[in-house]
Every structure is written in C-alpha cells, then in structure tokens.
Design an enzyme around this catalytic site. Sequence first.
Site, PDB file in Angstrom:
ATOM      1  N   GLU A  22     -16.350  32.012   1.775  1.00 27.84           N
ATOM      2  CA  GLU A  22     -15.088  31.602   1.073  1.00 27.84           C
ATOM      3  C   GLU A  22     -15.270  30.254   0.356  1.00 27.84           C
ATOM      4  OE1 GLU A  22     -12.930  33.714   0.727  1.00 27.84           O
ATOM      5  OE2 GLU A  22     -11.281  32.411  -0.265  1.00 27.84           O
ATOM      6  N   HIS A  71     -17.963  34.531  -4.834  1.00 28.13           N
ATOM      7  CA  HIS A  71     -18.522  35.462  -3.826  1.00 28.13           C
ATOM      8  C   HIS A  71     -19.642  36.496  -4.253  1.00 28.13           C
ATOM      9  CE1 HIS A  71     -15.114  35.056  -0.989  1.00 28.13           C
ATOM     10  NE2 HIS A  71     -14.450  35.256  -1.540  1.00 28.13           N
ATOM     11  N   HIS A  93     -13.331  33.089  -8.903  1.00 28.82           N
ATOM     12  CA  HIS A  93     -13.389  33.300  -7.609  1.00 28.82           C
ATOM     13  C   HIS A  93     -14.475  34.369  -7.034  1.00 28.82           C
ATOM     14  CE1 HIS A  93     -11.419  32.573  -3.506  1.00 28.82           C
ATOM     15  NE2 HIS A  93     -11.817  33.768  -3.416  1.00 28.82           N
ATOM     16  N   GLU A  94     -14.112  35.649  -7.582  1.00 27.75           N
ATOM     17  CA  GLU A  94     -14.808  36.661  -7.042  1.00 27.75           C
ATOM     18  C   GLU A  94     -16.246  36.502  -7.486  1.00 27.75           C
ATOM     19  OE1 GLU A  94     -13.562  38.379  -4.724  1.00 27.75           O
ATOM     20  OE2 GLU A  94     -11.341  37.684  -5.174  1.00 27.75           O
TER      21      GLU A  94
END
Length: 497
Positions: free
Chosen positions: A297, A271, A267-268
Amino acid sequence: MPAGLAKNAVVDEILRRYKVVWALDHSMAVLGWDMETHMPEGGAVARGAASGQLAMMVQKATIDLSPLLGKAEKLRDLDDEDRGILRVLRREVDMFTKIPPELVEEREKITTEATVVWRRARKNSDYKMFEPHLKKIVGLTRKISDCLGYTKHPYDALLNVYEEGFTVRDADRIFSRLVPGSKRILGKVIASGVYPPKHPLESVKYDTQAMTRVNDGILQILQMPMNRFRMDLSTHPFTIGIAPDDVRITTRYEGVDFKSTLFSTIHESGHALYELQLPDKLRFTPAGNAASLGFHESQSRFWENVVGRSKEFTKVVNPILKKNLPFVNKYSPEQLYFYFNTVRRSLIRVDADELTYNLHIALRYELEKKIIAGEASVSELPSMWNDTCEDYLGIRPRNNAEGILQDIHWSGGSLGYFPTYSLGNVILGMIWHKLGDGELVRESLGRGDIMKLRRWLQASIHRYGAVYSPKVLQTRLFGEWYNPDRLMDYYATKYIA
Ligand SMILES: [Zn+2]
C-alpha cells in the site's frame, strides 16, 4: 531462486516441491482475475467450486512441506534469501495448520451468509439486520485469534495475519500520533481555505472513451511495460500479480469527476510496479512476493499521492488532459492541482482525501481492538462509531449506511486488515523523508524522468521481495520502523507550510 540453484539440498528440495503451490496459486489468480473482469454472472457457482478445490490443494501441498521445513530450519550457514524463504513458508504452514478445518469451514459459511445480509442491511441502513451476523463473526474471530496465538493482546494475532510482526503496541503508538496530528492540520487547512472542500470539476461529466485515452496516457507516463502488463475494467479496481511478467490492473469509469478514475489508475499502477519489479531470482519461491500489505500500500499511495497529486505531476499530465477532455481547458495547472487535492470532513472512507484518510482507519482500529478484547459489545458499535467519527472527523453520520455499514471488510471476516492502509501511508511518509523530503520526486518529475523514481524503489524495496520481514526491511532502509512522524511532516509540508 528457482529450484536447483539453492546452495542447500534441503532448501532446494523445498523449492522444487513448492513449485506445485506456486502453479496452483498462479492458476487461482487467473481464475480470480477472469471472475472480476470477463466471466458471465452465471459462471459464479462453478468458479467458486473450482477455486475452492484449488485452495484445498494449495493447503495440502503447503502442509506437506512441513517436515522438510522443520529440517531446514535447523540448518546453519543459510544466507538471507534462504532464511527469508523459510520464514515466509513457516508463516504459510502455520496459517494452514493452526486453524482447525472445522473453523475454516464455519468461517466460510458464516461470512458468505453475512456478506449477502450486509449488502441488504447497508441498502436499508439497518444495523439490526446485520448485528447477529457480526456477532457470530466476532465470536469466531476470537476463536481464530486463540488458535493463532498471541502473547499480549488477542488482536495482535489478527494484525500479524495481514502485517507480519505488527502489534497493538505499534498501532497505538502510530494512531496516538496520527489522530491528534491529522485533526490539527485538518482544522488549519479548513480555516485557511487554500485547499478547497469542493471543486466545480467534481460535478463535470466526461466521455468514457476520451477518459480511456487519458488513462492510457498515464500508463505511458509511468512507462508501464505493455508486454508484461494490462489494464481492464471491473466494478472495484484492483491489481493482481499473476507472475512478475504478467501483472494486471483494473479501473472503472463513473462518467463524472474524472480524478476518481485517474487516481485509481495511478494507485493500481503503483501496486503493479511493485509486482513488476520483484526480483527474477525469487520467482516460484515463497519469498517472491511483496514484503507486506503495508509495503504494498505504500507503493500505490506513493504514486497516487506523493507523485500523482503533486504540483509537478499536474504539469506533466496537463497536456493529455487538455487534449482529451475539452472542459479542462478552462483551468490552469494550478487550479487543477487544487481539484486533485480537495480536503473535506467526510463520512465515507473510500472517498476520503489523503489527509483525513488515517482518521477513518483509526476509527475502525479503535472499534476492532475493543471488540476483539471483549471491551465493547456488538450492539453498542454503531453509537461508538458515530461518537468516534464525530470526535475524529468533526462530522456525524446521519444513518448507519454512511456509518458503520459502509465497508464490506467485517462481513468477510477481515478484522485486522484496516490498519494496513494507514501503514501504507506511514511507510510512504518514510520514503518521502528518505527522498530528501520529496526533493527527488520534484527533481525527477521536473525533468520528466519517472524511471529514476522507479529505479530507486526497485533498488531500495522491490528487489528484496519478502526476504526480509517488514520491520527488518524498514530498519535496513530507514533505520527505524513505522515512524508516523515522517508522514505528519509530509502532510504539514504539503498543506500548512
Ligand atoms: Zn491499494
């Protein structure tokens, strides 16, 4: 573009002076990262004071650009990039000038106190303890919404802070589709039992060092450029783009249920890829950032869910898992896929799976909208929370700690923020659709060609920075904006097809 390259002298002067704002933001980012990762606890007071001073300098330097900005906004013949730069700067100037300093100071004081009380209240599951603080925050937030201005709904002003141009009308349209759609699919998934509510691997403990090697392997699969990127540890995982050539993420190791740190890392990284693939020419300018929080997001959730939780990715990551976590050897890639994709009715947002996640957000949205419009009182929020939770998720909190007190956001005064999480999902659905209903993902992963996906995202989204507003960028890319049907198609294809 860096100062000196703009085609217009006024814009050029703005960019030259904006470099001060950029440098201050850059410094604050490093201080913030250090605070979350390496700073000893005792450093908090001095760090808070230093950051506070820098924030005031940012505010002053930004407001000082106001006359030049007014002049530039009258210019004709500007290209898209110049107009984007002025549009973003206008938002920054407005945020700083429309809210009077007394309100900013009051907000700082009230939310600092409220956050301390919220932690205690959550621990004791005592809403009455938190209620007077929330009352103050809501009152103050209404005042802020009036200062910022709106035409239809006071909540519009707050939504626009976090997602440019996003309104209650948009949100109502989205959630009126996501709520019944998600409930329907969830009912079917649970009835069929194909995606299990629980998996034995969720209670298996792992060795942190071994898991660190797995996460390093993930970074290699995603081809993160290690000369411009790093990963550290923190209590709450986050990403920070200090500069396009210096992007950092964090993860955490809980010692059990390894998918938690695995997907947090992916997830990070999603980003981080956005930050790493922003265009060089917008460096140091107000438009050298992501288009919006919703877009940001969408990137993290695309990598986490569409890529990371796919059957194809399970095969890609399987050898690294088997090598480092011996207990995984008992499971086939197919079984791992179901461990990655458990689906259950849950009470806690941060633990929710991708299918139920939007129901958690819709619940918060309904309450925020009503409380800001004055259609609900702060004292009736817990019962509204519990009733709505039961309606949406089919499960009722036993106490306020696992209900209304679970999130930190309201204590920090962030009303209007929650919907951006669902916007990330909605945009992810549109990306999935644009990629041939996920065909390009399957194809790239099948060939082990991650760069193909990265290049697509860069060429379609990242390279524009914030030159276009989120609605304009979506229109250019998809021919529509915030269409929740694409997301529902993605869920239906994955879970019940
Ligand atoms: Zn995120």
